[in-house]
Every structure is written in structure tokens, then in C-alpha cells.
Enzyme design. Structure first.
Site, PDB file in Angstrom:
ATOM      1  N   GLU A   1      13.486  48.806   9.320  1.00  0.00           N
ATOM      2  CA  GLU A   1      14.709  49.163  10.043  1.00  0.00           C
ATOM      3  C   GLU A   1      15.066  48.041  11.015  1.00  0.00           C
ATOM      4  O   GLU A   1      14.545  48.005  12.137  1.00  0.00           O
ATOM      5  CB  GLU A   1      14.490  50.447  10.844  1.00  0.00           C
TER       6      GLU A   1
ATOM      7  N   GLU B   1      13.058  52.938  18.513  1.00  0.00           N
ATOM      8  CA  GLU B   1      13.364  53.515  19.836  1.00  0.00           C
ATOM      9  C   GLU B   1      12.078  53.787  20.615  1.00  0.00           C
ATOM     10  O   GLU B   1      12.053  53.698  21.836  1.00  0.00           O
ATOM     11  CB  GLU B   1      14.224  54.768  19.663  1.00  0.00           C
TER      12      GLU B   1
ATOM     13  N   GLY C   1      21.980  52.798  14.234  1.00  0.00           N
ATOM     14  CA  GLY C   1      22.978  53.500  15.036  1.00  0.00           C
ATOM     15  C   GLY C   1      24.176  52.638  15.408  1.00  0.00           C
ATOM     16  O   GLY C   1      24.983  53.016  16.248  1.00  0.00           O
TER      17      GLY C   1
ATOM     18  N   HIS D   1       8.785  53.977  15.534  1.00  0.00           N
ATOM     19  CA  HIS D   1      10.243  53.847  15.436  1.00  0.00           C
ATOM     20  C   HIS D   1      10.739  52.855  16.490  1.00  0.00           C
ATOM     21  O   HIS D   1      10.178  52.767  17.579  1.00  0.00           O
ATOM     22  CB  HIS D   1      10.903  55.217  15.632  1.00  0.00           C
TER      23      HIS D   1
ATOM     24  N   ASN E   1      15.866  61.460  10.144  1.00  0.00           N
ATOM     25  CA  ASN E   1      15.305  61.406  11.491  1.00  0.00           C
ATOM     26  C   ASN E   1      16.372  61.938  12.437  1.00  0.00           C
ATOM     27  O   ASN E   1      17.356  61.255  12.707  1.00  0.00           O
ATOM     28  CB  ASN E   1      14.942  59.946  11.811  1.00  0.00           C
ATOM     29  N   TRP E   2      16.160  63.156  12.912  1.00  0.00           N
ATOM     30  CA  TRP E   2      17.201  63.800  13.730  1.00  0.00           C
ATOM     31  C   TRP E   2      17.215  63.253  15.155  1.00  0.00           C
ATOM     32  O   TRP E   2      18.128  63.548  15.912  1.00  0.00           O
ATOM     33  CB  TRP E   2      17.003  65.320  13.750  1.00  0.00           C
ATOM     34  N   LYS E   3      16.188  62.520  15.539  1.00  0.00           N
ATOM     35  CA  LYS E   3      16.091  61.994  16.909  1.00  0.00           C
ATOM     36  C   LYS E   3      16.258  63.142  17.916  1.00  0.00           C
ATOM     37  O   LYS E   3      15.906  64.270  17.609  1.00  0.00           O
ATOM     38  CB  LYS E   3      17.107  60.877  17.125  1.00  0.00           C
TER      39      LYS E   3
ATOM     40  N   SER F   1      21.856  52.615   9.772  1.00  0.00           N
ATOM     41  CA  SER F   1      23.228  52.917   9.364  1.00  0.00           C
ATOM     42  C   SER F   1      23.377  53.161   7.864  1.00  0.00           C
ATOM     43  O   SER F   1      24.364  52.748   7.258  1.00  0.00           O
ATOM     44  CB  SER F   1      24.183  51.817   9.842  1.00  0.00           C
TER      45      SER F   1
ATOM     46  N   GLY G   1      19.245  58.182  10.132  1.00  0.00           N
ATOM     47  CA  GLY G   1      19.426  58.791  11.441  1.00  0.00           C
ATOM     48  C   GLY G   1      20.716  59.582  11.499  1.00  0.00           C
ATOM     49  O   GLY G   1      20.796  60.725  11.044  1.00  0.00           O
ATOM     50  N   GLY G   2      21.771  58.946  12.007  1.00  0.00           N
ATOM     51  CA  GLY G   2      23.050  59.623  12.239  1.00  0.00           C
ATOM     52  C   GLY G   2      23.547  60.436  11.054  1.00  0.00           C
ATOM     53  O   GLY G   2      23.956  61.594  11.214  1.00  0.00           O
TER      54      GLY G   2
END
Ligand code: PGA
Length: 262
Positions: A174, A98, A180, A96, A10-12, A220, A241-242
Site C-alpha cells: 500500500e 496509519e 485515501g 498498516h 479495512n473499515w478503519k 484507492s 479502505g474507503g
């Protein structure tokens, strides 16, 4: 049958066009078709078309990070499932954390998106997870149960295209406090929730759907913790993600899954 792992990036709201293309190219070159793991990436909307071209001859699935639940009309700033399919998407991430906690989406809206995506032919990654305060006050199971029950309300065990829900739906657990933050749920903590979700799906649907559906862990995930998480019996992949923004890290996570071959 063992469940094939599904690892999605997930590149956000990250990457520009040139580095997004480069990242997708590196992932494509490093991860061919393999029996152990399905791989997906979810770039920002505006780069989907270009990234789709990069991935066109590869088994890597292209996904979007969100969609709206109507076909078209006066929904400024929104994108429909058909539009996503037009640019090559195969799946969409719905709910998600966010979207829930920064953009204010609730379970009812998320449910409408799940229904629309599945009926319009997009596979769904449905994200669920508790806040830190909810975990600390012992509400994790209750929160996650409500997110699943409302998120999947009215969603049948067989989709309109005749495929089982378990083929079209992935659940991503999640914990919000792990996203993150560098703070990962322990493999035990994650496994406990995954097992609970699978039992819930058996109650809501049937044993086959529950047994076949893939439940990803997210929060993470890194090369250093992926193998231990993915080795848990009810963890069937990762939503990353990251670490999905660095080709070497994302590839190392995929390789951790390949190495396990559940
Ligand atoms: P993270 O994000 O890996 O950066 O914690 C996971 C996600 O939000 O899907």
C-alpha cells in the site's frame, strides 16, 4: 496452481453499530463461497462480536485492524490475539500505514505482532509501502525491502500449526501516497513492486512460498480501477479502505476479481 485472490475491506475508524451490521449483511448476501476470491472484512474492534454473528454462516473472513503482541497484562487499551479469536477473528492486519505513520509503530514492533499472531492462530495481512517522498527519491524498493525483512525476521516458512507461511500470511503493498487520496498507483507501478516483493520472498524463504503467497494491492482501489489492478500477474487481491464502506462498491470490486478468475 493459480493463486486465489483475497479481497479484504479495512473499515478503519468508521461505521457505527447499526450501519456496520447492515454493511456486513449486504456483503454476506452478495458474496457467497466462490472459487476465485476469498473475502474478508476488518471492522472496528468494538463491533467485531456483532459482525461475527452476522457473518457466522458465511465464508467471509472476519479480521481485526490491529493487535498487541502480548498475551495479557498491563497494556492499557491493547487487545491480544486470543481476545480477537474469542470474538471470531480469523485474521489481523499488521503494520498498516496509519499504524506506522500516525500511531508511530516501527518495524520491530510490527515483527513482534506478526510472530505472535501467527503463533496464536491468526492469519496476518502484513502491510508495507513507501511515502511519497521516498518514491520520488527512488527509495521505494529499499523501503519495502526493509519493511519485509524486519517485519518477517524470525518467521519460519512453516508455521507452528504445520501450515505453510504462504497459507497464513498475505502481504499488502500500500503506497502511502495512494491511501485515501484518490491517487492510485498505476497497474505497472504496483506490479513492479509486487514482483520485487515476490523475488525477495523467494530469497528469504523458497520458490514455493514466494509463488504461493498472496500479495494484495491497497490504496484507492475502486470499482473503476480494480479489474485492471487485479489483472496484473503478481497482484493477488486488494486491501480496500474507503470503497469497502459502501456495499455496492466493495461488491463490485469482488466481482471484478471473480470476473478475472486468474
Ligand atoms: P483506501 O485505503 O482504499 O481508502 O485508500 C486502503 C487502506 O488503507 O487499506
Amino acid at each position: 496452481m493459480p493463486r486465489k485472490l483475497f479481497i479484504a475491506g479495512n473499515w478503519k475508524m468508521n461505521t457505527g453499530l447499526p450501519d456496520g451490521i447492515e454493511l456486513a449483511g449486504k456483503i454476506r448476501d452478495a458474496s457467497g463461497a466462490n472459487e476465485a476470491v476469498d473475502v474478508g472484512v476488518a471492522p472496528p474492534f468494538v463491533y467485531l462480536r456483532e459482525i461475527s454473528q452476522v457473518l457466522s454462516q458465511s465464508p467471509i473472513r472476519l479480521g481485526a485492524q490491529n493487535m498487541y503482541c502480548e498475551d495479557n497484562g498491563a497494556y492499557t487499551g491493547e487487545i491480544s490475539a486470543e481476545m480477537l479469536k474469542d470474538v471470531g477473528c480469523r485474521f489481523v492486519i499488521v503494520g498498516h500505514s496509519e499504524r506506522r505513520h500516525v500511531l508511530g509503530e516501527n518495524d520491530e514492533l510490527i515483527n513482534r505482532k506478526v510472530i505472535k499472531a501467527l503463533s496464536d492462530g491468526l492469519d496476518v495481512i502484513l502491510c508495507i509501502g513507501e511515502l511519497l517522498a521516498q518514491r520520488e527519491s527512488g527509495q521505494t524498493n529499499e523501503v519495502v525491502t526493509e519493511q519485509i525483512k524486519i517485519g518477517l525476521e524470525g518467521v519460519p516458512s512453516v508455521c507452528a500449526d504445520g501450515k505453510s507461511l504462504s497459507e497464513r500470511l498475505t502481504v499488502a503493498y500500500e503506497p502511502v501516497w495512494a491511501i485515501g487520496t484518490g491517487r492510485t498507483a498505476t497497474p505497472d507501478q504496483a506490479q513492479q513492486v509486487h514482483e520485487m516483493v515476490r523475488t525477495l520472498l523467494a530469497d528469504m524463504y523458497n520458490a514455493t512460498v514466494a509463488d504461493e503467497v498472496r500479495i494484495q494491492y491497497g490504496g484507492s482501489v475502486k470499482p473503476g480501477n480494480a479489474a485492471e489492478l487485479l489483472a496484473q500477474s503478481d497482484i493477488d487481491g486488494a486491501l480496500v479502505g474507503g470503497a469497502s464502506l459502501k456495499a455496492e462498491d466493495f461488491i463490485a470490486i469482488i466481482e471484478a476479481g471473480v470476473g478475472l478468475k486468474k
